[in-house]
Structure formats: structure tokens, C-alpha cells
Design a protein around this motif. Structure first.
Motif, PDB file in Angstrom:
ATOM      1  N   PRO A  54       0.871  -1.063  -0.084  1.00 29.17           N
ATOM      2  CA  PRO A  54       0.141   0.142  -0.133  1.00 29.17           C
ATOM      3  C   PRO A  54       0.923   1.171  -0.059  1.00 29.17           C
ATOM      4  O   PRO A  54       2.033   1.297   0.366  1.00 29.17           O
ATOM      5  N   ALA A  55       0.371   2.284  -0.234  1.00 36.90           N
ATOM      6  CA  ALA A  55       1.113   3.537  -0.445  1.00 36.90           C
ATOM      7  C   ALA A  55       1.147   4.245   1.058  1.00 36.90           C
ATOM      8  O   ALA A  55      -0.116   4.022   1.502  1.00 36.90           O
ATOM      9  N   LEU A  56       1.925   4.506   1.501  1.00 33.48           N
ATOM     10  CA  LEU A  56       2.014   5.110   2.895  1.00 33.48           C
ATOM     11  C   LEU A  56       2.416   6.473   2.985  1.00 33.48           C
ATOM     12  O   LEU A  56       3.203   7.001   2.279  1.00 33.48           O
ATOM     13  N   ILE A  57       1.939   7.223   3.854  1.00 30.95           N
ATOM     14  CA  ILE A  57       2.238   8.423   4.271  1.00 30.95           C
ATOM     15  C   ILE A  57       3.744   8.565   4.680  1.00 30.95           C
ATOM     16  O   ILE A  57       4.080   7.751   5.438  1.00 30.95           O
ATOM     17  N   SER A  58       4.411   9.747   4.288  1.00 36.07           N
ATOM     18  CA  SER A  58       5.760   9.904   4.674  1.00 36.07           C
ATOM     19  C   SER A  58       6.056   9.763   6.302  1.00 36.07           C
ATOM     20  O   SER A  58       5.207  10.366   6.853  1.00 36.07           O
ATOM     21  N   GLU A  59       7.109   9.169   6.700  1.00 37.73           N
ATOM     22  CA  GLU A  59       7.457   9.219   7.912  1.00 37.73           C
ATOM     23  C   GLU A  59       7.644  10.480   8.326  1.00 37.73           C
ATOM     24  O   GLU A  59       8.129  11.420   7.808  1.00 37.73           O
ATOM     25  N   PHE A  66       8.378   5.440  12.618  1.00 40.84           N
ATOM     26  CA  PHE A  66       9.154   4.617  11.741  1.00 40.84           C
ATOM     27  C   PHE A  66       8.489   3.518  11.337  1.00 40.84           C
ATOM     28  O   PHE A  66       8.151   2.661  11.978  1.00 40.84           O
ATOM     29  N   TRP A  67       8.000   3.406  10.145  1.00 33.91           N
ATOM     30  CA  TRP A  67       7.273   2.234   9.405  1.00 33.91           C
ATOM     31  C   TRP A  67       7.898   1.032   9.300  1.00 33.91           C
ATOM     32  O   TRP A  67       9.209   0.905   9.014  1.00 33.91           O
ATOM     33  N   TYR A  68       7.351  -0.053   9.529  1.00 38.36           N
ATOM     34  CA  TYR A  68       7.906  -1.204   9.334  1.00 38.36           C
ATOM     35  C   TYR A  68       8.153  -1.451   7.846  1.00 38.36           C
ATOM     36  O   TYR A  68       7.587  -1.123   7.113  1.00 38.36           O
ATOM     37  N   ASP A  69       9.028  -2.466   7.812  1.00 37.54           N
ATOM     38  CA  ASP A  69       9.422  -2.914   6.291  1.00 37.54           C
ATOM     39  C   ASP A  69       8.196  -3.692   5.831  1.00 37.54           C
ATOM     40  O   ASP A  69       7.290  -4.257   6.496  1.00 37.54           O
ATOM     41  N   HIS A  70       8.327  -3.994   4.445  1.00 33.52           N
ATOM     42  CA  HIS A  70       7.403  -4.773   3.961  1.00 33.52           C
ATOM     43  C   HIS A  70       7.034  -6.119   4.498  1.00 33.52           C
ATOM     44  O   HIS A  70       5.743  -6.368   4.750  1.00 33.52           O
ATOM     45  N   HIS A  71       8.173  -6.851   4.829  1.00 33.73           N
ATOM     46  CA  HIS A  71       7.917  -8.124   5.328  1.00 33.73           C
ATOM     47  C   HIS A  71       7.468  -8.227   6.668  1.00 33.73           C
ATOM     48  O   HIS A  71       6.436  -9.061   7.014  1.00 33.73           O
ATOM     49  N   SER A  98       1.042   2.009   9.880  1.00 34.38           N
ATOM     50  CA  SER A  98       1.691   1.335   8.424  1.00 34.38           C
ATOM     51  C   SER A  98       0.874  -0.222   8.588  1.00 34.38           C
ATOM     52  O   SER A  98       0.234  -0.528   7.371  1.00 34.38           O
ATOM     53  N   LEU A  99       0.602  -0.593   9.852  1.00 36.84           N
ATOM     54  CA  LEU A  99      -0.282  -1.976   9.857  1.00 36.84           C
ATOM     55  C   LEU A  99      -1.545  -1.839   9.477  1.00 36.84           C
ATOM     56  O   LEU A  99      -2.157  -2.591   8.719  1.00 36.84           O
ATOM     57  N   TYR A 102      -1.727  -1.995   5.626  1.00 34.17           N
ATOM     58  CA  TYR A 102      -1.604  -3.154   5.194  1.00 34.17           C
ATOM     59  C   TYR A 102      -2.889  -3.986   5.285  1.00 34.17           C
ATOM     60  O   TYR A 102      -3.166  -4.645   4.400  1.00 34.17           O
ATOM     61  N   LEU A 103      -3.306  -3.634   6.581  1.00 31.55           N
ATOM     62  CA  LEU A 103      -4.953  -4.632   6.630  1.00 31.55           C
ATOM     63  C   LEU A 103      -5.693  -4.298   5.664  1.00 31.55           C
ATOM     64  O   LEU A 103      -6.360  -4.953   5.110  1.00 31.55           O
ATOM     65  N   LYS A 104      -6.068  -2.764   5.541  1.00 38.67           N
ATOM     66  CA  LYS A 104      -6.887  -2.680   4.530  1.00 38.67           C
ATOM     67  C   LYS A 104      -6.433  -3.042   3.151  1.00 38.67           C
ATOM     68  O   LYS A 104      -7.368  -3.037   2.392  1.00 38.67           O
ATOM     69  N   ASN A 105      -5.357  -2.890   2.868  1.00 41.22           N
ATOM     70  CA  ASN A 105      -4.700  -3.297   1.474  1.00 41.22           C
ATOM     71  C   ASN A 105      -5.066  -4.684   1.115  1.00 41.22           C
ATOM     72  O   ASN A 105      -5.492  -5.161   0.202  1.00 41.22           O
ATOM     73  N   ILE A 106      -4.889  -5.670   2.157  1.00 42.90           N
ATOM     74  CA  ILE A 106      -5.228  -7.011   1.930  1.00 42.90           C
ATOM     75  C   ILE A 106      -6.754  -7.470   2.008  1.00 42.90           C
ATOM     76  O   ILE A 106      -7.259  -8.212   1.319  1.00 42.90           O
ATOM     77  N   ASP A 107      -7.364  -6.674   3.112  1.00 44.01           N
ATOM     78  CA  ASP A 107      -8.968  -6.855   3.087  1.00 44.01           C
ATOM     79  C   ASP A 107      -9.420  -5.808   3.630  1.00 44.01           C
ATOM     80  O   ASP A 107      -9.405  -5.359   4.505  1.00 44.01           O
TER      81      ASP A 107
END
Length: 232
Positions: A54-59, A66-71, A98-99, A102-107
Motif C-alpha cells: 500500500p501507499a504510505l504517508i511519509s514518516e 518509523f514504518w515497518y518494512d514490507h515483510h 502502517s499496519l 496493510y490490513l486494509k490493503n489485504i482485506d
């Protein structure tokens, strides 16, 4: 989009080479920086292969963002969705935007509330609740004991911050067997156990920006074979 090399590595990219014998050479420091850059790009491409992040707002580092990495974000999101028992399951993300993304991006149908100090996230509409950890229970009454899963990432590694965030988690979590996940520094291990009864997992969260502190994931439940299990 093509990736540009950092200026500390590439220097003046448009400089012409007039004589092969005089071809410019990189210093040892520049070679190491180039090697690190290419390695990070390779890992990034491997992490996102076949998946759309997903597109993230800049830190904003001034707010200790500090956003999590993709993994890491993908692993956490999948864990939350595994814990989700039905469409009525409600998730709270405390200071971990950031979580949420990712949650909204998946579902997109998952019911998730983001509690965050940064008002840029008001763009998420009713999914956003303003949250200041210094006022841990100054939240809308309708959120009290309303969440089956609560994920919290305190913005600071101080004892005071964790103590206040733990009050927020207690305010949000359902009284009966909620799933609690905490992401914070290794130094908070004993406090996480004392305040919330949490255990460290083998999975080690990582951030897109390299941080000096060792981070851990703590849970209130035994993930068994997931997340590396409890690491006691």
C-alpha cells in the motif's frame, strides 16, 4: 520507475569520461555505500515480488514515526487476519498506521480503528481516532472494551510511555480473552510481562529505516508455530 543511486555514491552522473585510462574509481567508502544500496534494492524487490504494497504517508521522525518494512507489515497483517474469527471481529491499531494500511490493503472489509496522534491520518475518515498517549483513556466511550484484537506500538521506549499505552490497551480490549500484540524495544521485555502479561515471540520486527534498538513482538496468546512461537 528507475531507481537513482544516492548522490554520495554516484557523484556527478553526467561527467563525461574522455579517456578510458583515466576512468574514475570509487573510494572504499563509496564502494561500500554502493554495495549496501544495491543489496537493499534487491531485498526490496524480493519482498514485494508478486504483492502490491500500500501507499504510505511519509514518516515524520519528529513524531518518532518509523514504518515497518514490507515483510514485517505483511507478516503482522496476516497474523491479525488469522486471529480474526468473523466479519464482526474488531481490530484496534494503536500508533501503528502502517499496519492499518496493510490490513486494509489485504482485506478492505476488515473492521479496524487507527488511534494516532498525527492528524494527517484523518484521511481515513471514521476509521481514525485522535490519540495522545499522555491521555491514555481520553477516547470516545464507544471504543471502550470494543475490540477483539489490539495491536500497539508505543512511540517511545520509556517506562512512562509503555505504562500509559498499557492503560489504553486495557481501555480498548474486550474483557474476555482479547488478542493483544505489542511492538516495542527488547528493553521493555520485563515491563511488557509485568504490565500486560505478554511474552516475546521469535519473530523480529524490522523497519524501513535502520534503527539502533532491537525490537520485539510480544503477544498475550501462544502463536504456536506462527511468528516463531513464544521465545521464552
Amino acid at each position: 520507475m528507475e531507481q537513482e543511486l544516492p548522490q554520495t555514491v554516484s557523484g556527478h552522473q553526467n561527467d563525461a569520461v574522455e579517456d578510458d585510462d583515466d576512468a574514475p574509481t570509487l573510494s572504499l567508502e563509496a564502494l561500500e555505500a554502493l554495495k549496501e544500496f544495491l543489496t537493499e534494492q534487491s531485498h526490496s524487490l524480493n519482498d514485494t515480488a508478486g504483492e502490491t504494497a500500500p501507499a504510505l504517508i511519509s514518516e515524520d521522525w519528529r513524531m518518532s514515526q518509523f514504518w515497518y518494512d514490507h515483510h514485517t507489515a505483511q507478516t503482522l497483517a496476516q497474523e491479525v487476519l488469522t486471529l480474526r474469527k468473523s466479519d464482526s471481529t474488531r481490530v484496534a491499531c494503536v500508533a501503528c498506521p502502517s499496519l492499518y494500511a496493510y490490513l486494509k490493503n489485504i482485506d478492505s472489509d476488515v473492521s479496524v480503528q487507527l488511534l494516532e496522534y498525527d492528524t494527517r491520518f484523518e484521511q481515513y475518515g471514521s476509521d481514525f481516532t485522535f490519540y495522545d498517549y499522555n491521555q491514555p483513556e481520553d477516547l470516545p466511550f464507544e471504543l471502550k472494551h470494543g475490540f477483539d484484537i489490539v495491536v500497539a506500538d508505543p512511540p517511545y521506549l520509556s517506562q512512562e510511555c509503555l505504562e500509559k499505552v498499557s492503560k489504553t490497551v486495557s481501555f480498548l480490549a474486550r474483557p474476555e480473552n482479547p488478542y493483544l500484540l505489542l511492538l516495542t524495544g527488547e528493553v521493555q521485555k520485563e515491563r511488557a510481562a509485568e504490565l500486560m502479561g505478554l511474552h516475546p515471540c521469535g519473530f523480529r520486527p524490522r523497519h524501513s529505516s535502520k534503527l539502533g534498538n532491537e525490537f520485539r513482538l510480544f503477544t498475550s496468546y501462544d502463536p504456536e508455530t506462527r511468528l516463531g512461537g513464544w521465545d521464552n
